[in-house]
Design a protein around this motif. Structure first.
Motif, PDB file in Angstrom:
ATOM      1  N   LEU A 205      -1.647  12.717   4.487  1.00 60.19           N
ATOM      2  CA  LEU A 205      -0.421  11.801   4.863  1.00 60.19           C
ATOM      3  C   LEU A 205      -0.174  11.163   5.888  1.00 60.19           C
ATOM      4  N   THR A 206      -0.624  11.669   6.933  1.00 59.09           N
ATOM      5  CA  THR A 206      -0.949  10.929   8.441  1.00 59.09           C
ATOM      6  C   THR A 206      -1.905  10.037   8.186  1.00 59.09           C
ATOM      7  N   TYR A 207      -3.191  10.344   8.003  1.00 57.72           N
ATOM      8  CA  TYR A 207      -4.065   9.113   7.757  1.00 57.72           C
ATOM      9  C   TYR A 207      -3.589   7.941   6.837  1.00 57.72           C
ATOM     10  N   ASN A 212      -1.920   2.580   6.143  1.00 54.73           N
ATOM     11  CA  ASN A 212      -0.877   1.482   5.435  1.00 54.73           C
ATOM     12  C   ASN A 212       0.255   1.149   6.347  1.00 54.73           C
ATOM     13  N   ALA A 213       0.232   1.339   7.565  1.00 49.56           N
ATOM     14  CA  ALA A 213       1.459   1.157   8.437  1.00 49.56           C
ATOM     15  C   ALA A 213       1.844  -0.313   8.280  1.00 49.56           C
ATOM     16  N   ILE A 214       1.054  -1.297   8.231  1.00 48.28           N
ATOM     17  CA  ILE A 214       1.541  -2.712   8.142  1.00 48.28           C
ATOM     18  C   ILE A 214       1.950  -2.724   6.574  1.00 48.28           C
ATOM     19  N   VAL A 218       5.858  -4.414   6.263  1.00 50.39           N
ATOM     20  CA  VAL A 218       6.137  -5.520   5.678  1.00 50.39           C
ATOM     21  C   VAL A 218       6.840  -5.489   4.506  1.00 50.39           C
ATOM     22  N   ASN A 219       6.867  -4.380   3.571  1.00 54.08           N
ATOM     23  CA  ASN A 219       7.596  -4.446   2.534  1.00 54.08           C
ATOM     24  C   ASN A 219       8.989  -3.457   2.667  1.00 54.08           C
ATOM     25  N   GLY A 220       9.155  -3.154   3.961  1.00 51.22           N
ATOM     26  CA  GLY A 220      10.540  -2.520   4.207  1.00 51.22           C
ATOM     27  C   GLY A 220      10.615  -1.055   3.664  1.00 51.22           C
ATOM     28  N   ILE A 221       9.613  -0.558   3.705  1.00 56.76           N
ATOM     29  CA  ILE A 221       9.728   1.126   3.089  1.00 56.76           C
ATOM     30  C   ILE A 221       9.415   2.124   4.244  1.00 56.76           C
ATOM     31  N   GLU A 222       9.350   1.552   5.455  1.00 56.04           N
ATOM     32  CA  GLU A 222       8.974   2.475   6.508  1.00 56.04           C
ATOM     33  C   GLU A 222       9.955   3.656   6.419  1.00 56.04           C
ATOM     34  N   LYS A 223      11.100   3.230   6.375  1.00 54.48           N
ATOM     35  CA  LYS A 223      12.228   4.385   6.342  1.00 54.48           C
ATOM     36  C   LYS A 223      11.974   5.573   5.485  1.00 54.48           C
ATOM     37  N   ARG A 224      11.852   5.041   4.053  1.00 53.98           N
ATOM     38  CA  ARG A 224      11.478   5.886   3.081  1.00 53.98           C
ATOM     39  C   ARG A 224      10.387   6.804   3.422  1.00 53.98           C
TER      40      ARG A 224
END
Ligand SMILES: Nc1ncnc2c1ncn2[C@@H]1O[C@H](COP(=O)(O)OP(=O)(O)OP(=O)(O)O)[C@@H](O)[C@H]1O
Length: 580
Positions: A205-207, A212-214, A218-224
């Motif tokens: 999951l970490t890798y 896929n950080a960007i 960009v898609n605003g799903i960082e929080k999820r």
């Protein structure tokens, strides 16, 4: 530590093989281990003799001689210990290197199908971290065979020599502590494996998150994604606590059980001393030896646990340890004119599934560029992959009159080069990305891919480092560097899958012109949606939705195929094949 050599090993999936593989080092470990652990008992014995000598009021010179002997014994024992540790460390380092090499070799020898099944990179990272744990367990085990096994045996024998009855009575509790530790290892194993599996999942999951950080941002799903990550981390923590708590909380209990015998030693040994059957020195030596043995016994749980943990890792890496297969680098490839005859070729990725391409027939000879086109998902890429000969196929693909599957893997790699959809650039220089580390001249290939102007703008020229996945280059530059890599060896067959999607039409035309001029000994299979340059190549293979084929020159297809004509006309007027 010098002369560490990575040795190939027989039966790499049997753990005993790793000790056999290091016979000389293991022999030295045995020698120094026996000398150290067998000799350790002399410490308390001489200490007792020193006490008795003082109590007897021996002369100073006798005391000094005894003292020197005592110090000499301690120094020698410690030296033996140093060498034992040195060679055990060497055994661990060599074993770790051997296991890594065997895993690397196993992965490198997997078929393309197996590699697609599991991500080779992740698999390798996970297996490597397991190697460390496994070897650490093997190191501890080897150490403890001497530090616990030999040491306890030598303690026990010397105690028997002092007094058989006291020794047997007082030592009864020691196997109880060891037995308890042994029984509990099954439970510890269960928790340990759950922790290790979770740990791998979180690592994946970490890798994935890093990769896929960007995309997430960009898609605003960082929080999820972060919330999901937190839940996984909490679960990992819980499993870590469960795995460690039982292991560590049991230690004091083992200590108490193993030490129960000391009460008997004090009572029975004390009586014997008062009665004058033992000297104070012997009593003191006996208590010291018994205490050391009880402490060692209570720590046996640590040995069982480390062996257990290493078994968890061993089970995971075992499947990746197979006999070493050296890659053969002999190629028997005809130098003369290249020909390709594809006859009734059908292909699918997994055996038993419907064919993706079916009954493909065409012929090509050197100097020809063959275009492959057709609607989305008709199987253009799949045909390119089938022509690599890495997967099983039905029908026939003959290169220079010989069936492709009867060439060796190495020969195929020397005959055919392939450019897939993704440029797959290494985080290295432009030069190394093109040559893949070989000593090749790249000036002409850079001209062929129209890269000279791009290079002029780069102060480091071909030594420019392209960044991870070529991030420091534009899309068009990335795809042309990957194209240069595919062209540079001028292989007999060059398969290019959509090489110009990130390149403007003018550059595409120039490159095609260069390919026509400078690759007269190769057959180029050019898979493309864009037909603008198809009037400049030799033949075109049109795959239709119903898997049927049309093969001919551009002009022939313009006349015989309304589909081809309509796509070409549409694109000439600014549309594309996809709109069709
Ligand atoms: N590795 C794979 N395993 C199983 N099926 C696959 C695989 N790759 C592609 N396919 C399937 O094969 C079919 C043809 O795909 P392919 O990529 O060859 O088409 P294409 O003509 O190159 O498509 P496009 O025009 O979009 O590039 C698709 O239905 C796809 O789902």
């Amino acid at each position: 530590m010098k002369d560490i050599k990575v040795k190939l090993i027989n039966n790499p999936n049997k753990i005993i093989s790793y000790w056999k593989n290091e016979k000389f080092t293991v022999a030295l470990i045995v020698f120094f281990g026996l000398a150290f652990n067998g000799g350790t008992v002399l410490g308390p014995i001489y200490q007792g003799k020193l006490i008795d000598s003082i109590l007897r009021g021996d002369s100073l010179s006798t005391l000094i001689v005894l003292g020197i002997k005592f110090v000499a014994i301690i120094v020698t024992i410690q030296l033996m210990r140093y060498f034992k540790r040195l060679y055990i460390r060497r055994f661990a380092n060599n074993t770790s290197a051997t296991m890594r090499l065997m895993i690397y070799n196993n992965i490198m020898n997997k078929s393309i199908i197996q590699l697609e099944d599991e991500s080779a990179g992740n698999l390798m990272t996970r297996a490597i971290s397991d190697v460390e744990l496994c070897v650490e367990g093997m190191r501890k085990f080897t150490t403890e065979v001497f530090d616990t096994g030999v040491l306890m045996l030598s303690y026990f024998i010397s105690m028997l020599i002092y007094d058989v009855k006291i020794t047997i009575l007082a030592s009864v509790f020691i196997p109880v502590a060891m037995l308890l530790a042994e029984k509990l290892k099954v439970i510890i194993y269960k928790y340990s494996i759950a922790f290790r599996n979770k740990s791998s999942e979180v690592a994946d999951l970490t890798y994935g998150t890093i990769e896929n950080a960007i995309l997430y941002r960009v898609n605003g799903i960082e929080k999820r994604n972060r919330d999901k990550y937190n839940i996984e981390l909490e679960d990992l923590q819980n499993k870590a606590i469960k795995a460690h708590i039982l292991e560590n909380s049991m230690q004091p209990i083992y200590n108490v059980i193993a030490m129960l015998g000391v009460i008997l030693v004090i009572y029975l040994g004390g009586t014997k001393t008062i009665e004058g059957n033992w000297t104070v020195g012997i009593f003191s030596a006996y208590i010291a030896i018994f205490t050391a043995m009880a402490v060692k016994a209570s720590k046996a749980a640590k040995l069982f646990n480390s062996v257990q943990k290493s078994q968890v890792s061993w089970k995971r890496i075992k499947t990746y340890l197979s006999e070493y297969q050296s890659k053969d680098t002999f190629a028997n490839i005809k130098k003369e004119k290249t020909s390709l005859i594809v006859d009734s070729l059908s292909f699918t990725y997994s055996i038993g599934k419907d064919n993706i391409v079916e009954n493909i027939n065409f012929e090509a000879k050197e100097g020809e560029i063959i275009g492959v086109t057709g609607p989305i998902a008709c199987g253009k890429t799949t045909l390119g992959i089938a022509l690599l000969g890495q997967y099983p196929y039905l029908g026939s693909i003959k290169v220079d009159g010989k069936e492709l599957k009867s060439y060796s893997e190495y020969e195929r790699s020397q005959m055919i080069s392939y450019l897939g959809h993704r440029p797959q650039l290494l985080s290295d220089t432009i030069y190394n990305n093109i040559t893949l580390g070989e000593d090749l001249k790249i000036n002409s290939v850079l001209r062929d891919i129209c890269f000279e102007d791009d290079l002029k703008a780069m102060p480091e020229r071909e030594s420019t480092v392209v960044g991870n996945n070529g991030i420091r280059l534009s899309g068009g530059q990335q795809s042309r560097i990957a194209l240069a890599r595919t062209l540079v060896r001028k292989n007999k067959i060059i398969i290019l899958d959509d090489p110009f999607s990130a390149v403007d039409m003018q550059t595409e035309e120039k490159i095609i012109e260069n390919l026509r001029k400078n690759y007269k000994e190769s057959i180029i299979i050019l898979i493309s949606h864009r037909l603008s340059i198809f009037n400049k190549i030799n033949k075109v293979l049109l795959i239709k939705d119903d898997k049927s084929l049309i093969y001919g020159t551009h002009n022939e297809l313009m006349e015989s195929s309304t589909l081809y004509k309509s796509i070409y006309d549409l694109q000439s007027s600014g549309g594309g094949i996809d709109e069709k």
